[in-house]
Design an enzyme around this catalytic site. Structure first.
Site, mmCIF file in Angstrom:
data_model
loop_
_atom_site.group_PDB
_atom_site.id
_atom_site.type_symbol
_atom_site.label_atom_id
_atom_site.label_comp_id
_atom_site.label_asym_id
_atom_site.label_seq_id
_atom_site.Cartn_x
_atom_site.Cartn_y
_atom_site.Cartn_z
ATOM 1 N N CYS A 5 -5.024 -4.605 3.481
ATOM 2 C CA CYS A 5 -5.345 -5.967 3.909
ATOM 3 C C CYS A 5 -6.208 -5.855 5.161
ATOM 4 O O CYS A 5 -6.884 -4.849 5.350
ATOM 5 C CB CYS A 5 -4.086 -6.824 4.102
ATOM 6 S SG CYS A 5 -3.034 -6.353 5.489
ATOM 7 N N ARG A 9 0.600 -8.692 5.106
ATOM 8 C CA ARG A 9 0.554 -8.589 3.649
ATOM 9 C C ARG A 9 0.724 -7.163 3.124
ATOM 10 O O ARG A 9 1.552 -6.926 2.238
ATOM 11 C CB ARG A 9 -0.754 -9.173 3.113
ATOM 12 C CG ARG A 9 -0.883 -10.665 3.341
ATOM 13 C CD ARG A 9 -2.247 -11.177 2.950
ATOM 14 N NE ARG A 9 -3.275 -10.672 3.873
ATOM 15 C CZ ARG A 9 -4.574 -10.892 3.751
ATOM 16 N NH1 ARG A 9 -5.026 -11.592 2.727
ATOM 17 N NH2 ARG A 9 -5.426 -10.424 4.630
ATOM 18 N N ASP A 51 -4.183 -14.610 3.943
ATOM 19 C CA ASP A 51 -3.540 -14.048 5.127
ATOM 20 C C ASP A 51 -2.683 -15.108 5.824
ATOM 21 O O ASP A 51 -3.205 -16.148 6.240
ATOM 22 C CB ASP A 51 -4.613 -13.533 6.089
ATOM 23 C CG ASP A 51 -4.067 -12.633 7.175
ATOM 24 O OD1 ASP A 51 -2.832 -12.537 7.316
ATOM 25 O OD2 ASP A 51 -4.885 -12.026 7.882
#
Length: 148
Positions: free
Chosen positions: A9, A15, A119
């Site tokens: 990420c 994440r 996000d």
């Protein structure tokens, strides 16, 4: 044979470490050992997992990883057998770092109609819950396809 999965990420604090924890759990049900790492395209190097992301994992009875964010590099991409990312734009960034990662880099949400996982960083708790649900569903789909 699949031996190494890399999950990517941006900051490597929300994440990707969440997906790493869930993928480890999902694949541990099989008979093979697969090494699962995570990294960030613009990692907040050395930081632990974001507290809300960690809390969401705990509340859903998962074990968050002992985690320190690390910066993605070419060697990591070369060593991985499968690279999973959260957003389409991450794929282009990975190809710029390691063009040879083509053919083994996919969205984590590939099996959910190429879904992107946004996000949740610096957003409210509902964003973290949504990201968790999407990650869990995507990881379960990958685990099935990887034979676990």
């Amino acid at each position: 044979m699949l031996e190494r999965i890399l999950i990517v990420c941006i900051g490597n604090i929300c994440r990707s470490p969440s997906a790493q924890a869930l993928m480890k759990e999902a694949l541990s049900r099989g008979n093979r050992t697969v090494k699962i790492d995570s990294a960030g395209l613009a990692a907040q190097v050395g930081l632990p997992m974001e507290p809300t992301a960690r809390a969401v994992l705990l509340e859903h009875r998962h074990r968050p990883p002992e985690h320190k964010a690390c910066q993605l590099n070419r060697a990591m991409l070369q060593q991985a057998d499968l690279v999973l990312v959260m957003e389409r734009r991450h794929i282009g960034s990975i190809y710029r770092i390691a063009p040879e990662a083509r053919g083994k880099t996919f969205l984590l949400g590939k099996w959910q109609d190429e879904a992107e996982i946004q996000d949740p960083f610096r957003r409210d708790r509902t964003a973290f819950e949504q990201a968790y649900r999407q990650i869990r569903t995507a990881v379960e789909a990958w685990a099935v396809r990887l034979g676990h």
